[in-house]
Design a protein around this motif. Structure first.
Motif, PDB file in Angstrom:
ATOM      1  N   PRO A   1      21.978  -9.638   1.780  1.00 30.08           N
ATOM      2  CA  PRO A   1      22.276  -8.511   2.674  1.00 30.08           C
ATOM      3  C   PRO A   1      21.040  -7.939   3.357  1.00 30.08           C
ATOM      4  O   PRO A   1      20.024  -7.669   2.712  1.00 30.08           O
ATOM      5  N   MET A   2      21.134  -7.766   4.671  1.00 24.60           N
ATOM      6  CA  MET A   2      20.068  -7.164   5.462  1.00 24.60           C
ATOM      7  C   MET A   2      20.467  -5.734   5.771  1.00 24.60           C
ATOM      8  O   MET A   2      21.516  -5.497   6.370  1.00 24.60           O
ATOM      9  N   ILE A   3      19.639  -4.799   5.351  1.00 25.57           N
ATOM     10  CA  ILE A   3      20.005  -3.387   5.375  1.00 25.57           C
ATOM     11  C   ILE A   3      19.063  -2.608   6.290  1.00 25.57           C
ATOM     12  O   ILE A   3      17.834  -2.680   6.140  1.00 25.57           O
ATOM     13  N   ASN A   4      19.655  -1.873   7.246  1.00 23.26           N
ATOM     14  CA  ASN A   4      18.876  -1.061   8.191  1.00 23.26           C
ATOM     15  C   ASN A   4      18.924   0.412   7.818  1.00 23.26           C
ATOM     16  O   ASN A   4      19.956   0.910   7.358  1.00 23.26           O
ATOM     17  N   ILE A   5      17.819   1.118   8.061  1.00 22.98           N
ATOM     18  CA  ILE A   5      17.835   2.566   7.926  1.00 22.98           C
ATOM     19  C   ILE A   5      18.696   3.159   9.047  1.00 22.98           C
ATOM     20  O   ILE A   5      18.605   2.745  10.198  1.00 22.98           O
ATOM     21  N   GLY A   6      19.544   4.128   8.716  1.00 24.64           N
ATOM     22  CA  GLY A   6      20.351   4.787   9.739  1.00 24.64           C
ATOM     23  C   GLY A   6      21.728   4.196   9.882  1.00 24.64           C
ATOM     24  O   GLY A   6      22.182   3.400   9.058  1.00 24.64           O
ATOM     25  N   ASN A   7      22.413   4.565  10.967  1.00 23.11           N
ATOM     26  CA  ASN A   7      23.816   4.191  11.129  1.00 23.11           C
ATOM     27  C   ASN A   7      24.053   3.071  12.136  1.00 23.11           C
ATOM     28  O   ASN A   7      25.175   2.855  12.574  1.00 23.11           O
TER      29      ASN A   7
ATOM     30  N   GLY B   1       0.806  -1.220   0.000  1.00 26.24           N
ATOM     31  CA  GLY B   1       0.000   0.000   0.000  1.00 26.24           C
ATOM     32  C   GLY B   1       0.836   1.265   0.000  1.00 26.24           C
ATOM     33  O   GLY B   1       1.820   1.404  -0.721  1.00 26.24           O
ATOM     34  N   ASN B   2       0.447   2.204   0.848  1.00 27.11           N
ATOM     35  CA  ASN B   2       1.078   3.529   0.905  1.00 27.11           C
ATOM     36  C   ASN B   2       2.293   3.523   1.833  1.00 27.11           C
ATOM     37  O   ASN B   2       2.192   3.853   3.011  1.00 27.11           O
ATOM     38  N   VAL B   3       3.424   3.153   1.280  1.00 24.95           N
ATOM     39  CA  VAL B   3       4.664   3.068   2.054  1.00 24.95           C
ATOM     40  C   VAL B   3       5.376   4.425   2.027  1.00 24.95           C
ATOM     41  O   VAL B   3       5.415   5.090   0.993  1.00 24.95           O
ATOM     42  N   ASP B   4       5.936   4.847   3.154  1.00 23.15           N
ATOM     43  CA  ASP B   4       6.597   6.155   3.222  1.00 23.15           C
ATOM     44  C   ASP B   4       7.885   6.162   2.397  1.00 23.15           C
ATOM     45  O   ASP B   4       8.440   5.113   2.050  1.00 23.15           O
ATOM     46  N   GLU B   5       8.372   7.365   2.064  1.00 13.84           N
ATOM     47  CA  GLU B   5       9.529   7.532   1.192  1.00 13.84           C
ATOM     48  C   GLU B   5      10.790   6.872   1.743  1.00 13.84           C
ATOM     49  O   GLU B   5      11.573   6.278   0.998  1.00 13.84           O
ATOM     50  N   ASP B   6      11.005   6.974   3.043  1.00 11.15           N
ATOM     51  CA  ASP B   6      12.193   6.363   3.648  1.00 11.15           C
ATOM     52  C   ASP B   6      12.192   4.850   3.460  1.00 11.15           C
ATOM     53  O   ASP B   6      13.240   4.242   3.197  1.00 11.15           O
ATOM     54  N   SER B   7      11.015   4.250   3.590  1.00  8.83           N
ATOM     55  CA  SER B   7      10.921   2.796   3.424  1.00  8.83           C
ATOM     56  C   SER B   7      11.120   2.392   1.973  1.00  8.83           C
ATOM     57  O   SER B   7      11.756   1.371   1.680  1.00  8.83           O
ATOM     58  N   GLU B   8      10.579   3.182   1.052  1.00 13.10           N
ATOM     59  CA  GLU B   8      10.789   2.900  -0.376  1.00 13.10           C
ATOM     60  C   GLU B   8      12.275   2.971  -0.716  1.00 13.10           C
ATOM     61  O   GLU B   8      12.806   2.114  -1.438  1.00 13.10           O
ATOM     62  N   LYS B   9      12.942   3.999  -0.195  1.00  8.89           N
ATOM     63  CA  LYS B   9      14.377   4.147  -0.439  1.00  8.89           C
ATOM     64  C   LYS B   9      15.152   2.988   0.168  1.00  8.89           C
ATOM     65  O   LYS B   9      16.110   2.469  -0.434  1.00  8.89           O
ATOM     66  N   LEU B  10      14.742   2.555   1.344  1.00 10.67           N
ATOM     67  CA  LEU B  10      15.383   1.416   2.006  1.00 10.67           C
ATOM     68  C   LEU B  10      15.265   0.151   1.165  1.00 10.67           C
ATOM     69  O   LEU B  10      16.259  -0.566   0.959  1.00 10.67           O
ATOM     70  N   VAL B  11      14.063  -0.138   0.680  1.00 15.05           N
ATOM     71  CA  VAL B  11      13.839  -1.355  -0.108  1.00 15.05           C
ATOM     72  C   VAL B  11      14.679  -1.328  -1.385  1.00 15.05           C
ATOM     73  O   VAL B  11      15.312  -2.325  -1.755  1.00 15.05           O
ATOM     74  N   LYS B  12      14.696  -0.184  -2.056  1.00 13.33           N
ATOM     75  CA  LYS B  12      15.511  -0.066  -3.272  1.00 13.33           C
ATOM     76  C   LYS B  12      16.990  -0.235  -2.944  1.00 13.33           C
ATOM     77  O   LYS B  12      17.730  -0.899  -3.685  1.00 13.33           O
ATOM     78  N   THR B  13      17.438   0.349  -1.832  1.00 16.60           N
ATOM     79  CA  THR B  13      18.841   0.235  -1.433  1.00 16.60           C
ATOM     80  C   THR B  13      19.217  -1.221  -1.170  1.00 16.60           C
ATOM     81  O   THR B  13      20.290  -1.689  -1.590  1.00 16.60           O
ATOM     82  N   ALA B  14      18.334  -1.958  -0.492  1.00 12.40           N
ATOM     83  CA  ALA B  14      18.590  -3.377  -0.224  1.00 12.40           C
ATOM     84  C   ALA B  14      18.740  -4.154  -1.532  1.00 12.40           C
ATOM     85  O   ALA B  14      19.607  -5.037  -1.659  1.00 12.40           O
ATOM     86  N   TYR B  15      17.903  -3.819  -2.495  1.00 14.63           N
ATOM     87  CA  TYR B  15      17.980  -4.489  -3.801  1.00 14.63           C
ATOM     88  C   TYR B  15      19.284  -4.138  -4.510  1.00 14.63           C
ATOM     89  O   TYR B  15      19.957  -5.007  -5.085  1.00 14.63           O
TER      90      TYR B  15
ATOM     91  N   LYS C   1      26.065   5.044   1.051  1.00 12.77           N
ATOM     92  CA  LYS C   1      25.695   6.155   0.167  1.00 12.77           C
ATOM     93  C   LYS C   1      24.219   6.527   0.311  1.00 12.77           C
ATOM     94  O   LYS C   1      23.823   7.647  -0.002  1.00 12.77           O
ATOM     95  N   ASN C   2      23.431   5.578   0.776  1.00 19.88           N
ATOM     96  CA  ASN C   2      21.991   5.804   0.906  1.00 19.88           C
ATOM     97  C   ASN C   2      21.539   5.943   2.356  1.00 19.88           C
ATOM     98  O   ASN C   2      20.356   5.781   2.667  1.00 19.88           O
ATOM     99  N   GLY C   3      22.483   6.236   3.249  1.00 14.93           N
ATOM    100  CA  GLY C   3      22.132   6.470   4.647  1.00 14.93           C
ATOM    101  C   GLY C   3      21.690   5.224   5.388  1.00 14.93           C
ATOM    102  O   GLY C   3      20.887   5.302   6.320  1.00 14.93           O
ATOM    103  N   CYS C   4      22.231   4.074   4.982  1.00 14.88           N
ATOM    104  CA  CYS C   4      21.848   2.802   5.606  1.00 14.88           C
ATOM    105  C   CYS C   4      23.072   2.046   6.107  1.00 14.88           C
ATOM    106  O   CYS C   4      24.214   2.423   5.827  1.00 14.88           O
ATOM    107  N   THR C   5      22.817   0.982   6.840  1.00 15.48           N
ATOM    108  CA  THR C   5      23.884   0.178   7.433  1.00 15.48           C
ATOM    109  C   THR C   5      23.632  -1.303   7.179  1.00 15.48           C
ATOM    110  O   THR C   5      22.482  -1.745   7.102  1.00 15.48           O
ATOM    111  N   VAL C   6      24.723  -2.071   7.056  1.00 18.83           N
ATOM    112  CA  VAL C   6      24.629  -3.511   6.803  1.00 18.83           C
ATOM    113  C   VAL C   6      24.674  -4.287   8.117  1.00 18.83           C
ATOM    114  O   VAL C   6      25.573  -4.083   8.942  1.00 18.83           O
ATOM    115  N   VAL C   7      23.711  -5.184   8.316  1.00 15.21           N
ATOM    116  CA  VAL C   7      23.697  -6.053   9.500  1.00 15.21           C
ATOM    117  C   VAL C   7      24.864  -7.033   9.416  1.00 15.21           C
ATOM    118  O   VAL C   7      25.122  -7.625   8.365  1.00 15.21           O
TER     119      VAL C   7
END
Length: 418
Positions: free
Chosen positions: A354-360, A265-279, A308-314
């Motif tokens: 790869p499991m990618i988290n929003i933030g540092n 459904g209506n996913v927020d921009e940060d989550s969309e960016k996160l999903v694309k970054t994980a891909y 580069k996308n403001g995320c961190t790798v688990v």
């Protein structure tokens, strides 16, 4: 040029220059040719218009047929979904209604990092006797993994083994696609599990997660801040959730493993960016696969995209070898400066996930169910996974989508929106 004589009525001959007569003749010829060309051009134009019209009609007919075929397939699937849920509703009925959406007792006093809350878990779906099972199916212990020499040595698969892996990975792909088509706001994780289980059994395969180290379900459903290994329960999927479905199947003595994160459904921009970054992290890892490449070097490429996308790798979980064993060597760390061992060779088969988290913060915690890994700050996490084969010239994505390239990943957001 010679002259031409013309006889007059009084018998006197006048000589007309051949050039003048020739001009008259050429003019008449040109007029005739022009008239003929115009007719020919008109015929050709009419023919082209007819052909274009026929091609357009054919294209429209094909489109209508495809739409009709897709509609029929969708209706068939919807009917099948309803049948599966109806046939397994006793699992839900066995849970008292007042307990279905109440916090399970094991979580009393637990301090959650994010807003997600678990619900009741139903009993395991049974596997028919005719389905071949891995050695942990009964007691939960993966004996062959614990005893295998491949825990230290990376197995080079034979051509025959590779063909079996192609087939089981195709089944895994089909099962995940079915789960993805069922997923939408309003369904529960438990319903997703029942659909995945039925689709796996229907193809003569065993759902690899079921009872692996006592995991209670047939698929991992990880929502929002759950990094991986989420246990499907009676919680209803909400508009705005991101949901990872991790599917693994076992058939003819071999396992396949893949997962995707969907935006509901209506996913927020940060989550969309996160999903694309994980891909994109998985995509860049795929691009490195070839004989002679060090497994430990994949993590640097993944970490670069994430940062580069403001995320961190688990760091806690990694990719792994797969085949006759569900999890084996090599270990494939997803972060930079790791101590992964081994060099890729043709015939190696493994996952990258790869499991990618929003933030540092890459830190993870564990829910009291002893399976669900969660971010420690409540931020969302996303993940994609494929099973890869190293070939003589590069890579083959064994779990690729139907119609997609076998040697590279292409981001298509529409494929992951629900």
């Amino acid at each position: 040029m010679s002259d031409i004589a013309i006889e007059t009525p009084n018998g006197v001959k006048h000589v007309v220059e051949a050039e003048q007569a020739s001009n008259v003749t050429e003019k008449n010829d040109k007029n005739l040719k022009s008239s003929g060309d115009e007719g020919e051009n008109a015929d050709q134009s009419a023919m082209k218009q007819t052909e274009a019209s026929a091609a357009k009609k054919k294209k429209k007919k094909k489109k209508r047929n495809n739409m009709s075929k897709n509609k029929k397939e969708r209706l068939r699937l919807e009917k099948w979904f309803q049948e599966v849920l109806e046939n397994t509703k006793d699992l839900v009925d066995s849970v008292p209604e007042e307990e279905r959406h109440v916090l399970p007792e094991a979580f009393y006093g637990y301090e959650f990092a994010g807003p997600l809350r678990p619900c009741a878990i139903t009993k395991q779906v049974q596997v028919p006797e005719n389905i071949a099972k891995p050695d942990y199916a009964d007691d939960g212990i993966p004996h062959s993994e614990l005893e295998s020499e491949h825990r230290l040595n990376i197995h080079v698969h034979s051509p025959e083994e590779i063909e079996i892996m192609r087939d089981v990975c195709r089944i895994g792909r089909e099962v995940l696609d079915i789960g993805g088509k069922f997923l939408k706001a309003g369904v529960t994780g438990d319903e997703i599990d029942r659909i995945i289980h039925a689709a796996t059994i229907e193809r003569g395969a065993y759902p690899s997660p079921l009872n692996y180290n006592n995991f209670p379900k047939s698929v991992c459903v990880s929502v929002n801040e759950i990094i991986c290994h989420g246990i499907p329960d009676l919680r209803v999927i909400q508009d705005g959730d991101i949901v990872n479905l991790d599917v693994s199947v076992y058939k003819n003595g071999f396992h396949a493993d893949l997962n995707e994160t969907f935006m509901v459904g209506n996913v927020d921009e940060d989550s969309e960016k996160l999903v694309k970054t994980a891909y994109e992290c998985l995509k860049v890892a795929c691009e490195q696969i070839k004989p002679g490449f060090f497994y430990r070097d994949i993590g640097a490429f993944i970490s670069s995209i994430a940062a580069k996308n403001g995320c961190t790798v688990v760091k806690t979980y990694c990719g792994h070898g797969i085949g006759r064993l569900f999890h084996t060597s090599p270990n494939v760390p997803h972060y930079k400066k790791n101590k992964g061992r081994g060099i890729m060779k043709a015939g190696h088969i493994f996952t990258i996930e790869p499991m990618i988290n929003i933030g540092n913060s890459w830190a993870d915690g564990l829910w009291p169910d002893n399976w669900s890994a969660t971010t420690t700050n409540g931020n969302r996490s996303a993940q994609f996974e494929h099973t890869f084969l190293v070939t003589e010239t590069g890579v083959e994505i064994l779990t690729s989508r139907k119609g997609s390239p076998k040697d590279k990943l292409v981001w298509d957001p529409s494929a992951f929106k629900r």
